[in-house]
Motif scaffolding. Structure first.
Motif, PDB file in Angstrom:
ATOM      1  N   TYR B  73      10.645   2.295  -6.708  1.00 23.99           N
ATOM      2  CA  TYR B  73       9.555   1.307  -6.723  1.00 23.99           C
ATOM      3  C   TYR B  73       8.460   1.671  -5.737  1.00 23.99           C
ATOM      4  CZ  TYR B  73      13.347  -0.595  -9.236  1.00 23.99           C
ATOM      5  OH  TYR B  73      14.357  -0.707 -10.147  1.00 23.99           O
ATOM      6  N   LEU B  74       8.811   2.509  -4.758  1.00 23.71           N
ATOM      7  CA  LEU B  74       7.784   2.970  -3.819  1.00 23.71           C
ATOM      8  C   LEU B  74       6.846   3.965  -4.515  1.00 23.71           C
ATOM      9  CD1 LEU B  74       9.971   3.459  -0.610  1.00 23.71           C
ATOM     10  CD2 LEU B  74       8.513   1.512  -1.236  1.00 23.71           C
ATOM     11  N   THR B  77       4.076   2.292  -6.425  1.00 23.73           N
ATOM     12  CA  THR B  77       3.127   1.722  -5.465  1.00 23.73           C
ATOM     13  C   THR B  77       2.139   2.793  -5.028  1.00 23.73           C
ATOM     14  OG1 THR B  77       4.841   0.231  -4.671  1.00 23.73           O
ATOM     15  CG2 THR B  77       2.921   0.529  -3.259  1.00 23.73           C
ATOM     16  N   LEU B  78       2.652   3.965  -4.742  1.00 23.36           N
ATOM     17  CA  LEU B  78       1.780   5.055  -4.309  1.00 23.36           C
ATOM     18  C   LEU B  78       0.861   5.504  -5.447  1.00 23.36           C
ATOM     19  CD1 LEU B  78       4.235   7.152  -2.119  1.00 23.36           C
ATOM     20  CD2 LEU B  78       2.483   5.516  -1.407  1.00 23.36           C
ATOM     21  N   PHE B  80      -0.408   3.683  -7.745  1.00 25.49           N
ATOM     22  CA  PHE B  80      -1.523   2.754  -7.902  1.00 25.49           C
ATOM     23  C   PHE B  80      -2.511   2.862  -6.755  1.00 25.49           C
ATOM     24  CE2 PHE B  80      -1.297   0.090 -11.675  1.00 25.49           C
ATOM     25  CZ  PHE B  80      -0.180   0.641 -12.254  1.00 25.49           C
ATOM     26  N   ALA B  81      -2.050   3.363  -5.616  1.00 24.03           N
ATOM     27  CA  ALA B  81      -3.014   3.640  -4.548  1.00 24.03           C
ATOM     28  C   ALA B  81      -3.950   4.760  -4.972  1.00 24.03           C
ATOM     29  CB  ALA B  81      -2.285   4.007  -3.261  1.00 24.03           C
ATOM     30  N   LEU B  82      -3.460   5.615  -5.864  1.00 24.66           N
ATOM     31  CA  LEU B  82      -4.313   6.680  -6.379  1.00 24.66           C
ATOM     32  C   LEU B  82      -5.008   6.262  -7.676  1.00 24.66           C
ATOM     33  CD1 LEU B  82      -2.376  10.027  -5.910  1.00 24.66           C
ATOM     34  CD2 LEU B  82      -4.407   9.234  -4.728  1.00 24.66           C
ATOM     35  N   GLY B  83      -4.954   4.947  -7.952  1.00 26.48           N
ATOM     36  CA  GLY B  83      -5.459   4.460  -9.233  1.00 26.48           C
ATOM     37  C   GLY B  83      -6.853   4.922  -9.583  1.00 26.48           C
ATOM     38  N   GLY B  84      -7.725   4.927  -8.556  1.00 28.17           N
ATOM     39  CA  GLY B  84      -9.108   5.300  -8.836  1.00 28.17           C
ATOM     40  C   GLY B  84      -9.232   6.732  -9.295  1.00 28.17           C
ATOM     41  N   ILE B 259      10.911   9.354  -5.028  1.00 21.54           N
ATOM     42  CA  ILE B 259       9.581   8.736  -4.924  1.00 21.54           C
ATOM     43  C   ILE B 259       8.595   9.467  -5.823  1.00 21.54           C
ATOM     44  CG2 ILE B 259       7.613   8.396  -3.380  1.00 21.54           C
ATOM     45  CD1 ILE B 259       9.444   7.668  -1.178  1.00 21.54           C
ATOM     46  N   LEU B 263       6.884   8.149  -9.250  1.00 18.39           N
ATOM     47  CA  LEU B 263       5.419   8.109  -9.269  1.00 18.39           C
ATOM     48  C   LEU B 263       4.921   8.614 -10.629  1.00 18.39           C
ATOM     49  CD1 LEU B 263       3.181   9.374  -6.359  1.00 18.39           C
ATOM     50  CD2 LEU B 263       2.568   9.844  -8.690  1.00 18.39           C
ATOM     51  N   VAL B 290      -4.107  -2.925  -9.069  1.00 21.89           N
ATOM     52  CA  VAL B 290      -3.774  -1.957  -8.022  1.00 21.89           C
ATOM     53  C   VAL B 290      -2.851  -2.557  -6.975  1.00 21.89           C
ATOM     54  CG1 VAL B 290      -4.829  -0.891  -5.989  1.00 21.89           C
ATOM     55  CG2 VAL B 290      -5.680  -0.336  -8.244  1.00 21.89           C
ATOM     56  N   TRP B 291      -3.030  -3.828  -6.686  1.00 19.10           N
ATOM     57  CA  TRP B 291      -2.109  -4.420  -5.704  1.00 19.10           C
ATOM     58  C   TRP B 291      -1.176  -5.458  -6.330  1.00 19.10           C
ATOM     59  CZ3 TRP B 291      -2.455  -9.683  -4.637  1.00 19.10           C
ATOM     60  CH2 TRP B 291      -3.641 -10.318  -5.029  1.00 19.10           C
ATOM     61  N   PRO B 294       2.181  -3.496  -7.607  1.00 15.34           N
ATOM     62  CA  PRO B 294       3.110  -3.220  -6.494  1.00 15.34           C
ATOM     63  C   PRO B 294       3.714  -4.495  -5.906  1.00 15.34           C
ATOM     64  CG  PRO B 294       1.188  -1.829  -6.301  1.00 15.34           C
ATOM     65  CD  PRO B 294       0.906  -2.790  -7.420  1.00 15.34           C
TER      66      PRO B 294
END
Lengths: 66, 920
Positions: B73-74, B77-78, B80-84, B259, B263, B290-291, B294
């Motif tokens: 699940y981590l 999350t990562l 979606f941090a790179l979603g852009g 992870i 991803l 994006v948030w 997660p």
């Protein structure tokens, strides 16, 4: 907006931060017995840093909404 | 109360409610009021990532090795941090290119390769089947366990059941029927399923609430909070080992691998791609997702470890499968309603996954595998058929049924050998093989079809050998020795220690080898040749994807009837009609009405509007009347080609206009010069007229005096006649000089250029003026003349210059004490002649003025009145002559110190050696 380059870059920074939070060697600091707020330190660290990361992502994205 | 029929009834009721929700969302969508167009629904539908693996399996994983469940699940999350950088890009590319699946995406990127599309489909189907088997296993297990309430019986203990008593078979059949009802009711060009997405979002809520309910019951119902559970667990030695991981760095390696793996899986699993990219309504929904997504993952994992610890403490070791703790803990405490709710939650986790996954896979199987094959069989005559939609739906229905059948088969073959999470990880490793070609495809232009095929094939083969085949072997379907001793007993080929690589868990081991081969094949083979034209064009579209999508390109159409009024609103009716008329003529049509309703017309209208209201507003306005369809690749290419042609034309136009600007500037300068010359001519004529009138007036006055008074005495008469003669001489000289000047200036003067001895010319000029010098008693000093200087010039003209300069000097020097000194000297390149005098000198301001026509420097008084001593044309004429021969004429003087006129002429080469005669 995620379309703006700055927001994307801030998020990418959080990505790198997450990579560091969730991996060796930072994890080994918390990989020990003991108790933090009634929880094992590693569990507390992972859940805590995870929720902080999500909050930061929300902050980055929502603050720059236009 | 938990008899079998209650469970079955509850299950069908739940599925019925889901179906109703889907139907309602579809209905709303058909009426243009989408139910799913919100970031929250988008984020919830992404929750399809959480399957029974999460719902049941995480607890099992946590019971086995503590926080080992978390990396899965981590990773997302990562991501979606790179979603852009990744997701946003993929959504834009997919929308611009009408991408309907991940196979379509890869095939399209590498030049619309059918081979590649088929390969991706095969990998996806084979790779995901264990994952579907996992869902069947979880649902049938939970059904069996719940059905035995109040006893807690493990399915494994029930033993092998005959095929037709196996609940997993019925689960598979029901899920297949349900999915077919959901996903293949009608055909949609964009492969979007609004109803399905709405149902999935609801399912995400159900499973989250169910899991949180169990968690709350375990933490606060059975214990006094989280701290209590951890404290008690720490007291039980065999449970306490799950709390901390005193692991070697190798364990951190597999932690990092998971992870990384999750991803990619959260992006590349067919169902994740379907929901995140294909079903995305609006790319801006990604902002909040994006948030939100997660956060969803965080919440569903909140109670996993406490539940696992509670289960371990509650049940004696080895009696209850940890994968079932979520269900068995409420059952053990007689919480029937909660247990049923948990079962429904697990069902929703499974159905969500199975529905989306099989729909995505069936689309791929149909579009990228079966149809290309069928269309290649000419005897079927498919290409000629007008309507293939019925056939397409039929293929998809069969694909769904077969995929679920294969899932069931895998469950029967290998299901019992593994825990839930281990089965899922096999699938994760399979779809990770897409990562190089997909990410490489959107960031690197050099990838080719051959490279992609090589990379995928190599990765897939190694994945199957190191992960899939061992799973069969462990289930007894392949010989045991396969794992222990390798293929054909060759130790180096042991599938889980390939080439002797040991010390890694099986997932990491598989990823090391398969991704190494995959990346090596993809990059290495790609670099063997440059991308061909088709690959290069697709690469441009994908790598520069966001820009292309943002470009003003219309795939839709609108007729003149819509566009003309729109343009008229901003351009005015007359202008708009004129522009459209012009456009029609440029396309060889006679009238506006004949214009076809195509993309070119829309582009034209947008361009017209852009000129008036700006391109951004124009796009919005045109969008209001255009029914836009996603563009096919060929259409995009055509538009791009046209655009580059237009750019070339406009560059030409720009060059032409620059030339025009230059010509205009030159013309303006020339005109300015002409005006100046005209003005100078006017000045000249008026001056000349004035100059001519002065002697004429004088002549006329004296003539009249003589005429009117015949008795004038002789002395007087002689004096008058003398004046008349001298004025006439002056007049004729003036006229001669004016004619001379006119000739010089117009270039009509005749020149006879010969080699001339300067010394000789000067002497001759001096001789002609000897009388005048003697008369005024002025000394002429010719001692400073060097001999043998030769120049190329016209002899008479040079003579004219000398006479002019000498007589000028004579005029200004005082009588008796006057002194004129002539010098001539040669330098390497020129001959320099000077005529100096001891006259009043010339003020520095006048040094240039005296070379103007009719201007004489005479001690500051106005030159044109008061006894002019010359015509005022001598110096200008002299200068013209000297300059004609590439020389210079100037004066050096100061008031009171005399004046010195100098001129230079280019020297004739070798003149000193040549004996030159002065003659013409």
């Amino acid at each position: 907006m995620i379309r703006t380059r700055l927001t994307s870059q801030r998020l990418a920074f959080l990505f790198l931060l997450g990579c560091i939070f969730f991996n060796y060697p930072l994890l080994s600091i918390f990989n020990k017995s003991g108790s933090f707020l009634g929880m094992p330190p590693l569990f507390a660290w992972l859940m805590g840093s995870w929720v902080v990361l999500i909050a930061l992502m929300a902050f980055v994205v929502e603050r720059t909404r236009d | 109360m938990l008899q079998g029929w209650v469970i079955v009834l509850a299950s069908f009721l739940y599925l019925g409610v889901l179906f109703a929700i889907a139907w309602y969302a579809d209905h709303r969508s058909d009426h243009g009021r989408s139910l799913i167009a919100s970031p929250l629904v988008y984020a919830l539908s992404l929750g399809v990532y959480c399957t029974t693996w999460t719902f049941y399996g995480s607890v099992g994983r946590a019971a086995a090795n503590g926080i080992g469940f978390l990396p899965i699940y981590l990773g997302p999350t990562l991501l979606f941090a790179l979603g852009g950088f990744i997701l946003y890009r993929m959504i834009r590319i997919a929308k611009a290119n009408r991408i309907t699946s991940i196979a379509d995406f890869v095939a399209s990127r590498y030049g619309k390769s059918q081979l590649l599309g088929g390969l991706v489909t095969v990998i996806a189907v084979v790779g995901v089947i264990p994952y579907i088997a996992l869902q069947l296993k979880a649902v049938s297990n939970s059904f069996t366990i719940l059905g035995n309430y109040p006893e807690i019986v493990m399915p494994a203990a029930v033993g092998a059941v005959p095929l037709f008593q196996d609940s997993a078979l019925y689960v598979a059949m029901i899920l297949a029927a349900f999915t077919i009802l959901f996903g293949t009711r009608h055909l949609d060009a964009t492969e979007r399923h609004e109803g399905m997405v709405a149902a999935i979002a609801v399912e995400s809520v159900v499973k989250l609430v169910a899991f949180l309910a169990v968690g709350a019951f375990v933490v606060w119902g059975m214990h006094d909070g989280v701290g209590d559970i951890f404290a008690r667990a720490a007291a039980v030695p065999e449970v306490a080992t799950r709390l901390d991981r005193a692991d070697a760095p190798a364990a951190y390696g597999s932690w990092g691998t998971l992870i990384f793996l999750s991803l990619f899986a959260s992006l590349l699993l067919p169902r994740q791609f379907q929901i995140a990219v294909v079903e995305n309504v609006d790319a801006t929904h990604l902002n909040r997702a994006v948030w939100l997504f997660p956060l969803y993952l965080f919440l569903i994992n909140l109670f996993v470890l406490p539940v696992a610890l509670a289960g371990l403490m509650h049940f004696p070791p080895g009696t209850v499968d940890a994968d079932t703790f979520v269900l068995t803990l409420p059952m053990a405490h007689q919480q029937e309603t909660l247990a049923l709710f948990v079962f429904i939650g697990g069902l929703s986790a499974a159905t969500g996954m199975v529905i989306v996954e099989t729909i995505a896979l069936s689309t791929m199987v149909c579009n990228d595998l079966v149809m290309p094959l069928l269309l290649r069989m000419p005897w079927l005559g498919l290409a000629a058929k007008a309507d293939l939609s019925g056939l397409l739906l039929e293929i998809r229905r069969w694909a769904i049924a077969i995929i679920l059948g294969l899932g069931y088969l895998y469950f029967r073959v290998a299901g019992e050998a593994y825990a839930l999470v281990s089965i899922g990880l096999i699938s994760f490793a399979a779809v990770a093989q897409f990562a190089p070609v997909v990410l490489g495809g959107i960031f690197w232009k050099g990838g080719t079809r051959d490279g992609a095929v090589a990379g995928l094939a190599a990765g897939f083969v190694l994945w199957a050998y190191t992960l899939l085949l061992p799973s069969f072997a462990k289930s007894g379907w392949l010989p045991e020795g396969f794992i222990a001793h390798g293929l054909f007993g060759i130790e180096l080929l042991r599938p889980q220690q390939l080439f002797g690589l040991g010390g890694l868990d099986e997932i990491t081991h598989c990823l090391v080898w398969s991704l190494l081969a995959n990346l090596g094949g993809y990059i290495g083979i790609s670099l063997l040749r440059v991308p061909n034209a088709r690959e290069a064009r697709q690469a441009t579209l994908f790598v520069g994807g966001a820009d292309v999508a943002g470009h003003s390109m219309w795939g839709g159409s609108a007729g003149v009837g819509d566009l003309l009024p729109l343009a008229a609103r901003f351009l005015g009716r007359e202008r708009a009609e004129e522009a459209f008329q012009r456009h029609a003529r440029s396309r060889g049509l006679r009238a506006i009405d004949e214009l076809p309703a195509d993309a070119r017309l829309v582009n034209f209208a947008e361009n017209q509007l852009a000129g008036a209201i700006g391109s951004a507003s124009a796009r919005v306005m045109v969008a209001s009347v255009v029914k836009e369809e996603p563009l096919g690749i060929d259409e995009v290419m055509n538009i791009l080609d046209e655009a580059s042609q237009v750019r070339a034309y406009s560059r030409e136009l720009e060059e032409k206009s620059q030339e025009l600007t230059r010509a205009t500037a030159e013309l303006r300068d020339a005109n300015e010069r002409l005006r100046e010359l005209d003005r100078m001519k006017d000045d000249f004529i008026s001056t000349v007229t004035h100059e001519l009138r002065t002697p004429l007036t004088s002549i006329r006055a004296f003539s009249e005096m003589l005429h009117e008074d015949p008795k004038t005495d002789l002395e007087q008469r002689t004096k008058f006649l003398g004046i008349i003669v001298s004025e006439t001489v002056r007049l004729s000289r003036l006229i001669n000089q004016i004619l001379d000047l006119a000739k010089l200036e117009s270039g009509r003067a005749e020149w006879t250029v010969t080699a001339i001895d300067v010394d000789e010319v000067i002497h001759e000029a001096a001789d002609s003026l000897t009388a005048l010098f003697a008369e005024k008693r002025v000394t002429l000093d010719l001692s400073g003349l060097d001999k043998g200087l030769t120049v190329m010039a016209d002899r008479d003209r040079l003579m004219q210059v000398m006479v002019n300069l000498l007589s000028n000097a004579l005029k200004f020097v005082p009588a008796d004490s006057g002194m004129v000194r002539v010098g001539a000297e040669g330098t390497a390149s020129e001959v320099r002649v000077s005529v100096g005098d001891n006259g009043p000198g010339i003020h520095a301001d006048d040094h240039e003025v005296i070379f103007d026509k009719f201007r004489q420097g005479s001690g500051g008084t106005d030159v044109l009145t008061d006894k002019p001593q010359g015509t005022g044309l001598g110096l200008p004429i002299s200068r013209q002559i000297i300059e004609y021969f590439n020389g210079r004429l100037w004066v050096e003087s100061a008031p009171g110190a005399g004046a010195r006129f100098l001129f230079t002429l280019p020297r004739q080469a070798g003149d000193n050696d040549k004996k030159t005669g002065g003659g013409t």
